[in-house]
Design a protein around this motif. Structure first.
Motif, PDB file in Angstrom:
ATOM      1  N   CYS A  23       0.978   4.146  -2.841  1.00 32.64           N
ATOM      2  CA  CYS A  23       0.704   5.545  -2.474  1.00 32.64           C
ATOM      3  C   CYS A  23       1.796   6.490  -2.946  1.00 32.64           C
ATOM      4  O   CYS A  23       1.573   7.709  -3.057  1.00 32.64           O
ATOM      5  CB  CYS A  23       0.531   5.667  -0.959  1.00 32.64           C
ATOM      6  N   ILE A  82      -5.361  -9.198  -1.631  1.00 41.85           N
ATOM      7  CA  ILE A  82      -4.617  -7.958  -1.380  1.00 41.85           C
ATOM      8  C   ILE A  82      -3.121  -8.238  -1.215  1.00 41.85           C
ATOM      9  O   ILE A  82      -2.282  -7.375  -1.546  1.00 41.85           O
ATOM     10  CB  ILE A  82      -5.173  -7.204  -0.149  1.00 41.85           C
ATOM     11  N   VAL A 122       0.835  -1.204   0.000  1.00 34.97           N
ATOM     12  CA  VAL A 122       0.000   0.000   0.000  1.00 34.97           C
ATOM     13  C   VAL A 122       0.869   1.252   0.000  1.00 34.97           C
ATOM     14  O   VAL A 122       0.609   2.223  -0.734  1.00 34.97           O
ATOM     15  CB  VAL A 122      -0.948  -0.014   1.221  1.00 34.97           C
ATOM     16  N   ALA A 145      -0.178  -6.536  -3.570  1.00 37.20           N
ATOM     17  CA  ALA A 145       1.071  -5.980  -3.046  1.00 37.20           C
ATOM     18  C   ALA A 145       2.280  -6.565  -3.775  1.00 37.20           C
ATOM     19  O   ALA A 145       3.213  -5.839  -4.148  1.00 37.20           O
ATOM     20  CB  ALA A 145       1.164  -6.240  -1.550  1.00 37.20           C
TER      21      ALA A 145
END
Length: 493
Positions: free
Chosen positions: A207, A276, A203, A280
Motif C-alpha cells: 500500500c 498470500i 499488505v 507478502a
C-alpha cells in the motif's frame, strides 16, 4: 483375521480385508483406540500438520528452482490445487476403506500385502522420521535464532533442542489423546496468527507503493522439466500432511462425514494462506534476499517489524511445535496399524491399558526421528521425501481406479469424478519422471531403499527366520510388561 498376541511370530501373516474395522462401545471394556476426534479436531490436525516447517523453509527452495517470482507463485497455487485434488481422491478412499494407516491400508486393499509393506518400509526409514526431523530442526533453529542474530546457531545446540522437543511431544502423545488435540488446536491458532502478521505487514508495504519486485515477475524463469519438478517438490513439501487425517480414521467420529468435510475446509484455507503469505514475502524481500536467508520469516520480520521482530522466531517455533505434535500423533498410528497387520514386530501394536495410546509405536518413532536429526542438509532430505511420497501417493490413487474396476459395487459414500484421479496421476507421473534428470542421486537412493524392502518382506513375513521370531517374541513380552500394554482388542467385520 487373527489378532497379534505376545506369542505370535515376528511379523505374522494377515490378509488385508476390504471390510471396515468396527469399534465397539466404550462400555464393553475393550482396550482399543477411542473415537475422540470431531470435525474441528480433524480440521486442526490437517491445518496443524501442513502449516509447519514448510512455509518457513520451502519459499527458498521454490524460488531457487523456479528462478522468478511469477513462476514461484504459480508453483504455490498449483501445489495447493494438486494437493486438494489428491485430498479429494483420499476422501473417497478413506470413506470406502475407513481404516487407520492411510496409504498403507489403501495400497494393501488394492494391491496386496507386498506393495503395502514396501510403503510401510519407506515410511519407516524415510517419510515419517525425516518429516518429523525436519520439523523439529526447524523449530530449534527458529527458537535459537534470537540468541545468534548474526550467524547460524551451533548445530549441536539445534540438534539437542530438537531432540528434547521430540521427546516432550512423544510423552504428551503417550499420555492422553485429548491433550494432543488441545495442543494442536492452540498452536494451530498461533501459526495462523503468525502468517496473518506476515500478510498484514506485506499488505501495508504494498500500500506504500513498493511494487518494484513485481514489475518483471517472470524474469529468469527456469522452464526445464527437471527444475519445474524440483520446484513443485519444494512447494508440495509445504502442503505435505494433507493425508494425515486418513492415518487416524478409526479415532474420528463419524468418519464418513467428518473426513471429507475436514479435507474440504482445510485445503482451500491453507492454499489461500500460503499464496498470500508468499506474495507478502516477495513484496518485501528480493529474490537474492530470500535465497541468502535460512530463515525467511525472520529476515522478513527484521525488515518490517523493527523492535518487535523477536516475536517472529517465537511464532515460527510455536507453529513447528504444533505441526510436529500433529505429525507424531497421526504417523504413530501408521506403524501401529502396520504392526497390527503383522508387517512390523507385534510389540509396536500394543496399547497401554490406562492411557489407551500406542506407547511402543510412539517411542519407536521417537527413536527413529532422533537418529535422523544428525543429518544436516534439510533440502536433500526434502528431495528424498518428496520423490518417495509422490511415488506412493501415485500408487494409492492408482488403487482408487483399480478398486473401481475390481469392486464396482463397494460402498462409496464419496465418489469423485474419474477425471480428478486421472489428472493427479498424470501430474505425479510427470514429477516422478522429471525429477530423475535433475535429482538422480536422491531418486536412486530412494528407489534403492524401496527395493531393499523386498528381501526384508520375504525374510520376515513370507518365511520368517527363526531367531528373528524368537527375538520379536521376547521384545513383545518385555514391552507388554514394561509399558503395561496389551494387544488391540477390537473386532473385525
Amino acid at each position: 483375521m487373527a489378532r497379534v498376541t505376545a506369542g505370535d511370530n515376528l511379523m505374522p501373516k494377515k490378509v488385508f480385508d476390504d471390510k471396515a474395522e468396527s469399534s465397539q462401545d466404550d462400555s464393553n471394556g475393550e482396550v482399543k483406540l477411542k473415537k475422540e476426534l470431531g470435525l474441528l479436531d480433524g480440521v486442526a490436525i490437517i491445518v496443524g500438520v501442513i502449516v509447519g516447517a514448510g512455509i518457513f523453509v520451502s519459499p527458498k527452495g521454490v524460488i531457487n528452482y523456479s528462478g522468478s517470482i511469477g513462476q514461484a507463485l504459480i508453483v504455490w497455487v498449483c501445489s495447493g490445487v494438486l494437493s486438494m485434488v489428491g485430498a479429494l481422491c483420499y476422501a473417497e478412499l478413506g470413506t470406502m476403506i475407513p481404516k487407520s494407516g492411510g496409504d498403507y491400508a489403501y495400497i494393501g486393499v488394492a494391491f496386496g500385502p507386498l506393495p503395502a509393506f514396501l510403503y510401510l518400509w519407506v515410511a519407516l526409514l524415510i517419510l515419517v522420521p525425516t518429516g518429523n526431523a525436519i520439523t523439529a530442526l526447524t523449530f530449534a533453529q527458529y527458537l535459537l535464532q534470537p540468541f545468534w542474530p548474526t550467524c547460524d546457531a551451533p548445530i549441536e545446540a539445534v540438534r539437542l533442542l530438537a531432540a528434547v522437543i521430540t521427546c516432550l511431544l512423544t510423552v504428551i502423545n503417550c499420555y492422553n489423546v485429548k491433550w494432543v488435540t488441545r495442543v494442536t488446536d492452540i498452536f494451530t491458532g498461533t501459526k495462523i496468527l503468525a502468517l496473518l502478521v506476515i500478510v498484514g505487514a506485506g499488505v501495508w508495504w504494498l500500500c506504500q507503493g513498493n511494487t518494484q519486485n513485481f514489475e518483471e515477475p517472470f524474469m529468469g524463469s527456469k522452464t526445464s522439466p527437471g527444475y519445474i519438478a524440483l520446484a513443485f517438490y519444494s512447494g508440495l513439501f509445504s502442503y505435505s500432511g494433507w493425508n494425515y487425517l486418513n492415518f487416524v480414521t478409526e479415532e474420528l467420529k463419524d468418519p464418513y462425514k467428518n473426513l471429507p468435510r475436514a479435507i474440504c475446509i482445510s485445503m482451500p484455507l491453507v492454499t489461500i494462506i500460503y499464496v498470500i503469505t508468499n506474495i507478502a514475502y516477495f513484496a518485501v524481500l528480493s529474490t537474492d534476499s530470500i535465497l541468502s536467508s535460512d530463515a525467511v520469516a525472520v529476515t522478513f520480520a527484521n525488515k518490517m517489524l523493527g523492535y518487535a521482530a523477536w516475536i517472529m522466531p517465537l511464532f515460527v517455533a510455536c507453529s513447528t511445535f504444533g505441526s510436529l505434535n500433529g505429525a507424531i500423533f497421526a504417523s504413530s498410528r501408521l506403524f501401529f496399524v502396520g504392526a497390527r497387520n503383522g508387517h512390523l514386530p507385534a510389540a509396536i501394536s500394543l496399547i497401554n491399558i490406562n492411557c489407551l495410546t500406542p506407547i511402543p509405536s510412539l517411542i519407536f518413532m521417537c527413536i527413529l526421528t532422533i537418529i535422523l536429526l544428525f543429518i544436516r542438509d534439510v533440502y536433500v532430505l526434502i528431495n528424498y521425501v518428496s520423490f518417495v511420497e509422490a511415488l506412493f501417493t501415485l500408487i494409492s490413487v492408482s488403487g482408487l481406479l483399480w478398486l473401481r474396476k475390481k469392486q464396482p459395487d463397494a460402498n462409496r459414500p464419496i465418489k469423485v469424478n474419474s477425471i480428478i484421479p486421472i489428472i493427479y496421476l498424470l501430474t505425479c507421473g510427470f514429477l516422478v519422471i522429471s525429477s530423475i534428470y535433475k535429482s538422480a542421486l536422491e531418486v536412486g537412493v530412494g528407489t534403492a531403499i524401496i527395493l531393499s524392502g523386498i528381501p526384508v518382506y520375504y525374510a520376515t513375513i513370507h518365511r520368517p527366520i527363526g531367531f528373528l521370531t524368537t527375538t520379536s517374541q521376547k521384545i513383545n513380552l518385555f514391552c507388554a510388561k514394561f509399558f503395561l500394554c496389551v494387544p488391540n482388542q477390537e473386532k473385525f467385520d
